[in-house]
Design a protein around this motif. Structure first.
Motif, PDB file in Angstrom:
ATOM      1  N   TYR A 176      -4.561   3.356  -4.342  1.00  0.00           N
ATOM      2  CA  TYR A 176      -5.299   2.064  -3.684  1.00  0.00           C
ATOM      3  C   TYR A 176      -6.686   2.175  -4.049  1.00  0.00           C
ATOM      4  CZ  TYR A 176      -6.759  -0.846  -0.131  1.00  0.00           C
ATOM      5  OH  TYR A 176      -7.437  -1.624   0.726  1.00  0.00           O
ATOM      6  N   SER A 197       2.404   1.974  -3.379  1.00  0.00           N
ATOM      7  CA  SER A 197       1.526   2.019  -4.691  1.00  0.00           C
ATOM      8  C   SER A 197       1.125   3.516  -5.123  1.00  0.00           C
ATOM      9  CB  SER A 197       0.091   1.484  -4.207  1.00  0.00           C
ATOM     10  OG  SER A 197      -0.421   2.468  -3.259  1.00  0.00           O
ATOM     11  N   THR A 231      -1.128   5.939   1.585  1.00  0.00           N
ATOM     12  CA  THR A 231      -1.310   5.781   0.256  1.00  0.00           C
ATOM     13  C   THR A 231      -2.615   6.647  -0.212  1.00  0.00           C
ATOM     14  OG1 THR A 231      -1.939   4.014  -1.434  1.00  0.00           O
ATOM     15  CG2 THR A 231      -3.191   3.854   0.468  1.00  0.00           C
ATOM     16  N   ARG A 258       0.756  -1.378   0.122  1.00  0.00           N
ATOM     17  CA  ARG A 258       0.156   0.013   0.021  1.00  0.00           C
ATOM     18  C   ARG A 258       0.852   1.210   0.000  1.00  0.00           C
ATOM     19  NH1 ARG A 258      -4.330  -3.034   3.727  1.00  0.00           N
ATOM     20  NH2 ARG A 258      -2.584  -3.151   4.912  1.00  0.00           N
TER      21      ARG A 258
END
Length: 362
Positions: free
Chosen positions: A268, A265, A289, A262
């Protein structure tokens, strides 16, 4: 107090949100010198009778052999055992299968039920099952001494539908502070060049909506989807098998790995739409995130203005093609971390539960 926690498959967690809460809360209570018991399925991987000061009671659970009906037998076995234990409090997490046995609940303990979400809205269920779930919800409302809602939306629904008050206590999370890129190679991705979904692969979690929008987009970034591959998931995987960006990788309960995925990333995606404060949403907020969430009251009541919302696959397509939201990641993420620290951290949530339960014992 002597308290039992029913309604989960057991601790330590290897299944989902209620199990995670049961683990954190029971250990917290044990550390506060309460006498705490958690009911575990007989085939739970943890077979000891004590977990960090929490008493573990294993009850026969035939779900693995007979399917969903086994949940009802397991809950019955837990309730029958609880009748022998002289508890002060029984905390029920959810109501779906235990509510039909409410007349067998022991009379001495205070019965407190966390009402979870609106299970009867889940599209995976047939009309008959949905009708039963509404009936089970009504039984739980009627048979519980006190109710807890983990979402303002659920609290409002219970008041409007049943004219019953419930205590709002959200789910919890812990701010993630030790990122490590090592796990990225396991999924063949690079920092900020992939997106993530962590959810049960069910229609009401808008997995198909997100994946279709992603599939139609021009992005080169991978989409990693965590969730057990049930019939619905297998159909989606087959449908999009030619799109190498989209990876269905199954379930993963390693919180350290998930936190890192997460954290690094690009976006999300949180598609949950059926009631309650979903644990994975708070865990995403705690992991720095940028969240793109389904547009509904449950997600908005938690995220407020610190996320982007989608209604359909075109919204997802536009987000990925424009790819302009990433510039706001640090702003959105830092505000969500403040919320976790100030409203949703586990110490606050555990203390709120303990205070509320003790108050109801007086």
């Amino acid at each position: 107090m002597k308290i039992a926690i029913l309604g989960t498959r057991g601790i330590p967690n290897n299944h989902g949100g209620f199990e995670q809460f049961a683990e954190y809360f029971s250990v917290y209570l044990a550390e506060k010198n309460h006498d705490v018991y958690v009911y575990n399925s007989h085939d739970h991987p943890f077979q000891e009778k004590d977990f960090k000061g929490v008493h573990i009671i294993h009850c026969h659970d035939p779900e693995s052999k007979v399917g969903t009906a086994g949940q009802f037998i397991y809950d019955l076995n837990c309730i029958l055992d609880a009748r022998k234990r002289n508890f002060d409090v029984i905390l029920q997490l959810g109501y779906t299968s235990n509510s039909i046995w409410h007349q067998l609940l022991p009379k001495k303990p205070v019965i407190i039920t966390n009402m979870d979400g609106m299970e009867w809205k889940r599209s995976k269920y047939s009309a008959k099952v949905r009708k039963f779930l509404k009936y089970a919800e009504k039984l739980a409302i009627k048979s519980s001494d006190f109710l807890i809602s983990d979402s303002i939306g659920i609290q409002d629904y219970i008041l409007e539908k049943y004219n019953r008050t419930s205590e709002f206590i959200a789910y919890g999370a812990t701010v993630f502070t030790n990122p490590d890129t090592e796990v990225l190679s396991k999924y063949n991705v690079e920092t900020n060049k992939y997106c993530v979904i962590i959810a049960r692969l069910e229609p009401e979690n808008n997995i198909a909506t997100i994946v279709e929008g992603y599939h139609q987009s021009d992005t080169s970034h991978s989409l990693i989807i965590f969730g057990s591959l049930n019939d619905f998931g297998n159909k989606l995987q087959k449908k999009y098998s030619a799109d190498k960006r989209i990876q269905f990788v199954g379930a993963n309960y390693n919180q350290e790995e998930l936190n890192n995925l997460r954290f690094y990333s690009r976006y999300y995606f949180h598609g949950h739409s059926v009631g309650g404060t979903n644990p994975s949403l708070l865990e995403a907020m705690a992991s720095n995130t940028l969240i793109i969430a389904n547009n509904n009251i449950f997600n908005r009541s938690i995220l407020g203005e610190n996320a982007y919302y989608f209604d359909n696959s075109n919204d997802v397509l536009n987000v990925m093609n424009a790819d302009s939201l990433f510039d706001q990641k640090e702003i959105y993420a830092s505000e969500n971390i403040k919320k976790i620290e100030q409203l949703y951290n586990w110490d606050i949530i555990n203390s709120a539960y303990e205070t509320y339960i003790l108050k109801k014992l007086k």
